[in-house]
Design a protein around this motif. Structure first.
Motif, PDB file in Angstrom:
ATOM      1  N   PHE A   4       0.837  -1.192   0.000  1.00 31.99           N
ATOM      2  CA  PHE A   4       0.000   0.000   0.000  1.00 31.99           C
ATOM      3  C   PHE A   4       0.873   1.242   0.000  1.00 31.99           C
ATOM      4  O   PHE A   4       1.831   1.336   0.764  1.00 31.99           O
ATOM      5  CB  PHE A   4      -0.912   0.014   1.228  1.00 31.99           C
ATOM      6  CG  PHE A   4      -1.946  -1.072   1.226  1.00 31.99           C
ATOM      7  CD1 PHE A   4      -3.182  -0.861   0.651  1.00 31.99           C
ATOM      8  CD2 PHE A   4      -1.680  -2.312   1.782  1.00 31.99           C
ATOM      9  CE1 PHE A   4      -4.140  -1.855   0.636  1.00 31.99           C
ATOM     10  CE2 PHE A   4      -2.632  -3.318   1.770  1.00 31.99           C
ATOM     11  CZ  PHE A   4      -3.854  -3.084   1.192  1.00 31.99           C
ATOM     12  N   LYS A   5       0.542   2.186  -0.876  1.00 29.46           N
ATOM     13  CA  LYS A   5       1.198   3.490  -0.875  1.00 29.46           C
ATOM     14  C   LYS A   5       0.448   4.365   0.125  1.00 29.46           C
ATOM     15  O   LYS A   5      -0.769   4.362   0.154  1.00 29.46           O
ATOM     16  CB  LYS A   5       1.139   4.116  -2.264  1.00 29.46           C
ATOM     17  CG  LYS A   5       2.020   3.421  -3.277  1.00 29.46           C
ATOM     18  CD  LYS A   5       1.816   3.891  -4.686  1.00 29.46           C
ATOM     19  CE  LYS A   5       2.090   5.339  -4.891  1.00 29.46           C
ATOM     20  NZ  LYS A   5       2.049   5.741  -6.314  1.00 29.46           N
ATOM     21  N   TYR A   6       1.193   5.077   0.948  1.00 22.14           N
ATOM     22  CA  TYR A   6       0.551   5.924   1.945  1.00 22.14           C
ATOM     23  C   TYR A   6       1.154   7.314   1.960  1.00 22.14           C
ATOM     24  O   TYR A   6       2.284   7.525   1.539  1.00 22.14           O
ATOM     25  CB  TYR A   6       0.660   5.296   3.342  1.00 22.14           C
ATOM     26  CG  TYR A   6       2.072   5.239   3.871  1.00 22.14           C
ATOM     27  CD1 TYR A   6       2.637   6.329   4.533  1.00 22.14           C
ATOM     28  CD2 TYR A   6       2.844   4.102   3.696  1.00 22.14           C
ATOM     29  CE1 TYR A   6       3.928   6.279   5.007  1.00 22.14           C
ATOM     30  CE2 TYR A   6       4.144   4.045   4.165  1.00 22.14           C
ATOM     31  CZ  TYR A   6       4.679   5.130   4.816  1.00 22.14           C
ATOM     32  OH  TYR A   6       5.968   5.094   5.287  1.00 22.14           O
ATOM     33  N   LYS A   7       0.343   8.249   2.436  1.00 23.28           N
ATOM     34  CA  LYS A   7       0.798   9.600   2.763  1.00 23.28           C
ATOM     35  C   LYS A   7       0.331   9.835   4.179  1.00 23.28           C
ATOM     36  O   LYS A   7      -0.802   9.510   4.537  1.00 23.28           O
ATOM     37  CB  LYS A   7       0.204  10.632   1.814  1.00 23.28           C
ATOM     38  CG  LYS A   7       0.760  10.538   0.410  1.00 23.28           C
ATOM     39  CD  LYS A   7       0.214  11.619  -0.480  1.00 23.28           C
ATOM     40  CE  LYS A   7       0.756  11.450  -1.882  1.00 23.28           C
ATOM     41  NZ  LYS A   7       0.216  12.437  -2.810  1.00 23.28           N
ATOM     42  N   SER A  17       5.722  10.008   2.886  1.00 26.24           N
ATOM     43  CA  SER A  17       5.045   9.044   2.033  1.00 26.24           C
ATOM     44  C   SER A  17       5.931   7.831   1.878  1.00 26.24           C
ATOM     45  O   SER A  17       7.138   7.902   2.095  1.00 26.24           O
ATOM     46  CB  SER A  17       4.710   9.650   0.671  1.00 26.24           C
ATOM     47  OG  SER A  17       5.890  10.030   0.011  1.00 26.24           O
ATOM     48  N   GLY A  18       5.326   6.719   1.487  1.00 28.47           N
ATOM     49  CA  GLY A  18       6.096   5.505   1.319  1.00 28.47           C
ATOM     50  C   GLY A  18       5.210   4.349   0.928  1.00 28.47           C
ATOM     51  O   GLY A  18       4.032   4.515   0.605  1.00 28.47           O
ATOM     52  N   VAL A  19       5.791   3.166   0.996  1.00 29.97           N
ATOM     53  CA  VAL A  19       5.084   1.938   0.669  1.00 29.97           C
ATOM     54  C   VAL A  19       5.208   1.004   1.862  1.00 29.97           C
ATOM     55  O   VAL A  19       6.287   0.869   2.441  1.00 29.97           O
ATOM     56  CB  VAL A  19       5.684   1.279  -0.593  1.00 29.97           C
ATOM     57  CG1 VAL A  19       4.976  -0.017  -0.908  1.00 29.97           C
ATOM     58  CG2 VAL A  19       5.618   2.221  -1.776  1.00 29.97           C
ATOM     59  N   ASP A  23      -2.181  -6.493   5.386  1.00 28.70           N
ATOM     60  CA  ASP A  23      -3.314  -7.300   4.949  1.00 28.70           C
ATOM     61  C   ASP A  23      -4.377  -6.442   4.267  1.00 28.70           C
ATOM     62  O   ASP A  23      -4.990  -6.870   3.298  1.00 28.70           O
ATOM     63  CB  ASP A  23      -3.929  -8.048   6.130  1.00 28.70           C
ATOM     64  CG  ASP A  23      -2.966  -9.083   6.695  1.00 28.70           C
ATOM     65  OD1 ASP A  23      -2.170  -9.644   5.907  1.00 28.70           O
ATOM     66  OD2 ASP A  23      -3.001  -9.325   7.911  1.00 28.70           O
ATOM     67  N   ASP A  24      -4.604  -5.242   4.812  1.00 23.90           N
ATOM     68  CA  ASP A  24      -5.583  -4.328   4.229  1.00 23.90           C
ATOM     69  C   ASP A  24      -5.250  -2.898   4.654  1.00 23.90           C
ATOM     70  O   ASP A  24      -4.276  -2.660   5.358  1.00 23.90           O
ATOM     71  CB  ASP A  24      -7.013  -4.706   4.629  1.00 23.90           C
ATOM     72  CG  ASP A  24      -7.202  -4.780   6.137  1.00 23.90           C
ATOM     73  OD1 ASP A  24      -6.310  -4.331   6.885  1.00 23.90           O
ATOM     74  OD2 ASP A  24      -8.250  -5.276   6.577  1.00 23.90           O
ATOM     75  N   LYS A  25      -6.073  -1.950   4.213  1.00 28.00           N
ATOM     76  CA  LYS A  25      -5.820  -0.536   4.511  1.00 28.00           C
ATOM     77  C   LYS A  25      -5.838  -0.258   6.009  1.00 28.00           C
ATOM     78  O   LYS A  25      -5.050   0.536   6.512  1.00 28.00           O
ATOM     79  CB  LYS A  25      -6.855   0.343   3.814  1.00 28.00           C
ATOM     80  CG  LYS A  25      -6.694   0.421   2.323  1.00 28.00           C
ATOM     81  CD  LYS A  25      -7.731   1.344   1.725  1.00 28.00           C
ATOM     82  CE  LYS A  25      -7.602   1.437   0.231  1.00 28.00           C
ATOM     83  NZ  LYS A  25      -8.555   2.378  -0.362  1.00 28.00           N
ATOM     84  N   GLU A  44      -3.891   0.958  -2.528  1.00 31.79           N
ATOM     85  CA  GLU A  44      -3.143  -0.229  -2.912  1.00 31.79           C
ATOM     86  C   GLU A  44      -2.159   0.141  -4.019  1.00 31.79           C
ATOM     87  O   GLU A  44      -2.518   0.799  -4.991  1.00 31.79           O
ATOM     88  CB  GLU A  44      -4.079  -1.332  -3.383  1.00 31.79           C
ATOM     89  CG  GLU A  44      -3.360  -2.651  -3.548  1.00 31.79           C
ATOM     90  CD  GLU A  44      -4.300  -3.834  -3.652  1.00 31.79           C
ATOM     91  OE1 GLU A  44      -3.789  -4.928  -3.890  1.00 31.79           O
ATOM     92  OE2 GLU A  44      -5.510  -3.653  -3.495  1.00 31.79           O
ATOM     93  N   ALA A  45      -0.903  -0.266  -3.836  1.00 35.29           N
ATOM     94  CA  ALA A  45       0.144   0.041  -4.810  1.00 35.29           C
ATOM     95  C   ALA A  45       0.044  -0.915  -5.981  1.00 35.29           C
ATOM     96  O   ALA A  45      -0.083  -2.121  -5.797  1.00 35.29           O
ATOM     97  CB  ALA A  45       1.515  -0.053  -4.155  1.00 35.29           C
ATOM     98  N   LYS A  46       0.088  -0.358  -7.177  1.00 38.66           N
ATOM     99  CA  LYS A  46       0.093  -1.185  -8.372  1.00 38.66           C
ATOM    100  C   LYS A  46       1.537  -1.489  -8.725  1.00 38.66           C
ATOM    101  O   LYS A  46       2.385  -0.607  -8.682  1.00 38.66           O
ATOM    102  CB  LYS A  46      -0.593  -0.454  -9.518  1.00 38.66           C
ATOM    103  CG  LYS A  46      -2.045  -0.177  -9.227  1.00 38.66           C
ATOM    104  CD  LYS A  46      -2.680   0.585 -10.349  1.00 38.66           C
ATOM    105  CE  LYS A  46      -4.126   0.899  -9.967  1.00 38.66           C
ATOM    106  NZ  LYS A  46      -4.744   1.799 -10.912  1.00 38.66           N
ATOM    107  N   GLU A  47       1.798  -2.733  -9.063  1.00 37.36           N
ATOM    108  CA  GLU A  47       3.164  -3.130  -9.395  1.00 37.36           C
ATOM    109  C   GLU A  47       3.577  -2.537 -10.730  1.00 37.36           C
ATOM    110  O   GLU A  47       2.791  -2.449 -11.653  1.00 37.36           O
ATOM    111  CB  GLU A  47       3.278  -4.650  -9.458  1.00 37.36           C
ATOM    112  CG  GLU A  47       3.209  -5.305  -8.099  1.00 37.36           C
ATOM    113  CD  GLU A  47       3.546  -6.781  -8.184  1.00 37.36           C
ATOM    114  OE1 GLU A  47       4.271  -7.174  -9.114  1.00 37.36           O
ATOM    115  OE2 GLU A  47       3.066  -7.514  -7.327  1.00 37.36           O
ATOM    116  N   SER A  48       4.827  -2.131 -10.776  1.00 35.49           N
ATOM    117  CA  SER A  48       5.383  -1.630 -12.015  1.00 35.49           C
ATOM    118  C   SER A  48       5.510  -2.786 -13.005  1.00 35.49           C
ATOM    119  O   SER A  48       5.968  -3.863 -12.648  1.00 35.49           O
ATOM    120  CB  SER A  48       6.757  -1.015 -11.741  1.00 35.49           C
ATOM    121  OG  SER A  48       7.380  -0.651 -12.940  1.00 35.49           O
ATOM    122  N   LYS A  49       5.102  -2.560 -14.238  1.00 39.87           N
ATOM    123  CA  LYS A  49       5.134  -3.629 -15.227  1.00 39.87           C
ATOM    124  C   LYS A  49       6.552  -4.022 -15.603  1.00 39.87           C
ATOM    125  O   LYS A  49       6.831  -5.173 -15.859  1.00 39.87           O
ATOM    126  CB  LYS A  49       4.369  -3.202 -16.487  1.00 39.87           C
ATOM    127  CG  LYS A  49       2.895  -3.049 -16.258  1.00 39.87           C
ATOM    128  CD  LYS A  49       2.195  -2.628 -17.521  1.00 39.87           C
ATOM    129  CE  LYS A  49       0.720  -2.416 -17.237  1.00 39.87           C
ATOM    130  NZ  LYS A  49       0.019  -1.937 -18.421  1.00 39.87           N
TER     131      LYS A  49
END
Length: 91
Positions: A4-7, A17-19, A23-25, A44-49
């Motif tokens: 999860f990305k957070y601020k 901010s960070g990652v 389990d959930d928010k 939720e952080a999306k994975e870089s392709k």
């Protein structure tokens, strides 16, 4: 567990901010709260392709940091300092 990305803000109002994995928010919010931070947003952080989870490293580099690094590297290069020495200095 998902990333999860957070601020959040600290007790002085400074924004961070960070990652974070959780389990959930709500679990991430609890972890931030127990560390003394006030969550502002959690998504939720999306994975870089192209890099998968390693791409999360680049989410921490701000545009301001990149600008300062580039200016300082340019200044060192214009003054005649070798590239490797310039990079070592900026490290």
């Amino acid at each position: 567990m998902a990333n999860f990305k957070y601020k959040a803000r600290d007790k002085f109002g400074k924004s961070i901010s960070g990652v974070m994995s959780g389990d959930d928010k709500s679990a991430v919010a609890q972890n931030l709260g127990s560390a003394g931070y006030i969550p502002i947003s959690i998504e939720e952080a999306k994975e870089s392709k192209w890099l998968g989870q390693a791409g999360a490293i680049f989410d921490r580099i701000t545009l301001e940091d990149l600008t300062i690094f580039t200016r300082q590297l340019l200044t060192l290069q214009k003054s005649g300092v070798a590239l490797l020495a310039s990079l070592s200095t900026l490290e």
